[in-house]
Design a protein around this motif. Sequence first.
Motif, PDB file in Angstrom:
ATOM      1  N   PHE A   1      71.159 -11.896  15.400  1.00 46.66           N
ATOM      2  CA  PHE A   1      70.673 -10.704  14.704  1.00 46.66           C
ATOM      3  C   PHE A   1      69.246 -10.929  14.216  1.00 46.66           C
ATOM      4  CE2 PHE A   1      75.328 -10.465  14.143  1.00 46.66           C
ATOM      5  CZ  PHE A   1      75.559  -9.222  14.701  1.00 46.66           C
ATOM      6  N   ARG A   2      68.470  -9.882  14.171  1.00 48.75           N
ATOM      7  CA  ARG A   2      67.075 -10.014  13.745  1.00 48.75           C
ATOM      8  C   ARG A   2      66.776  -9.284  12.434  1.00 48.75           C
ATOM      9  NH1 ARG A   2      67.601 -13.736  15.960  1.00 48.75           N
ATOM     10  NH2 ARG A   2      66.780 -14.500  17.938  1.00 48.75           N
ATOM     11  N   ASP A   3      67.471  -8.167  12.162  1.00 54.66           N
ATOM     12  CA  ASP A   3      67.249  -7.432  10.906  1.00 54.66           C
ATOM     13  C   ASP A   3      68.065  -8.093   9.786  1.00 54.66           C
ATOM     14  OD1 ASP A   3      69.541  -6.726  12.310  1.00 54.66           O
ATOM     15  OD2 ASP A   3      69.596  -4.692  11.469  1.00 54.66           O
ATOM     16  N   ILE A   4      67.729  -9.370   9.516  1.00 54.31           N
ATOM     17  CA  ILE A   4      68.581 -10.208   8.674  1.00 54.31           C
ATOM     18  C   ILE A   4      68.591  -9.753   7.220  1.00 54.31           C
ATOM     19  CG2 ILE A   4      68.794 -12.550   7.721  1.00 54.31           C
ATOM     20  CD1 ILE A   4      68.137 -13.590  10.541  1.00 54.31           C
ATOM     21  N   ASP A   5      67.437  -9.429   6.651  1.00 56.49           N
ATOM     22  CA  ASP A   5      67.379  -9.024   5.238  1.00 56.49           C
ATOM     23  C   ASP A   5      68.304  -7.845   4.953  1.00 56.49           C
ATOM     24  OD1 ASP A   5      65.696 -10.989   4.513  1.00 56.49           O
ATOM     25  OD2 ASP A   5      63.944  -9.733   4.113  1.00 56.49           O
ATOM     26  N   ALA A   6      68.186  -6.818   5.776  1.00 55.44           N
ATOM     27  CA  ALA A   6      68.994  -5.613   5.564  1.00 55.44           C
ATOM     28  C   ALA A   6      70.476  -5.919   5.730  1.00 55.44           C
ATOM     29  CB  ALA A   6      68.568  -4.518   6.548  1.00 55.44           C
ATOM     30  N   ARG A   7      70.809  -6.783   6.683  1.00 58.58           N
ATOM     31  CA  ARG A   7      72.216  -7.117   6.927  1.00 58.58           C
ATOM     32  C   ARG A   7      72.804  -7.957   5.793  1.00 58.58           C
ATOM     33  NH1 ARG A   7      74.605  -6.300  11.909  1.00 58.58           N
ATOM     34  NH2 ARG A   7      73.275  -5.284  13.444  1.00 58.58           N
ATOM     35  N   VAL A   8      72.020  -8.875   5.218  1.00 60.13           N
ATOM     36  CA  VAL A   8      72.505  -9.668   4.082  1.00 60.13           C
ATOM     37  C   VAL A   8      72.854  -8.753   2.921  1.00 60.13           C
ATOM     38  CG1 VAL A   8      71.802 -11.327   2.298  1.00 60.13           C
ATOM     39  CG2 VAL A   8      71.350 -11.830   4.707  1.00 60.13           C
ATOM     40  N   VAL A   9      71.968  -7.797   2.635  1.00 57.20           N
ATOM     41  CA  VAL A   9      72.215  -6.849   1.543  1.00 57.20           C
ATOM     42  C   VAL A   9      73.478  -6.038   1.810  1.00 57.20           C
ATOM     43  CG1 VAL A   9      71.324  -4.784   0.383  1.00 57.20           C
ATOM     44  CG2 VAL A   9      69.794  -6.704   0.872  1.00 57.20           C
TER      45      VAL A   9
END
Length: 244
Positions: A111-119
């Motif tokens: 996955f690349r959109d890591i910040d949004a996915r962590v949230v």
Amino acid sequence: MLEVKALNVWFGAGRDRVDAVKGANFTVEEGESFGLVGESGSGKSTILRAISGLAPQWSGGINVNGMSLGRRRPNAFYKTVQMVFQDPYASLHPRHSVDQVLGETLYLHGFRDIDARVVRLLDDVGLGQKFRFRYPHQLSGGQRQRVAIARALAPEPKLLLLDEPTSALDVSVQAEVLNLLADLRADHGLTYLMVSHDLSVVSHVCDRLAVMKDGEIVEVMDVAALRQMRATHPYSQQLLQASI
């Protein structure tokens, strides 16, 4: 979603060989929650370890979502199947923050959109962003298990293997985590295979269950039969009586 056929799992060889699981057969439908119950040492967790690839010595058939499993698990397997362990403190790296635990898992799965996915993962398990940069020792047992569940959800699996996910938690927190698991299953269309020695936990979360004794499945029943104390095997009847 899961088919287990004539599964045997053993440890050691020759005179030292211990047969932990003997001829286990069961299926779990897509979207179902299936329990494995029995006393300690009956082989419940060993079945989860065989499915996940953590028990190297096994024979029989394991089929997950149409994928027939051999000795090695392909990368696609870990995007389909994830495991939540019994002790969340032991399963989380003590020097990794929650952000590192979840971010690294997402990165390893491409996955690349890591910040949004962590949230999103923290929101999914009811923690929120304020826990993102905390370390395991700064969390309660229930919060740690929520992080472990979030980590398991990160690859967007279809099947979760739950190894006594609430037994290391205080009784007051157990119900919260069980309700969270029920909500996540409904929201994400997940399938569960849950190991527990607590019949009330299985009754709360599962649709069907298999009773294990000495490495063998002695009975498969639905939860309605469990609640009505309608077991047919003598050992299952003993378990039900002991839980009253």
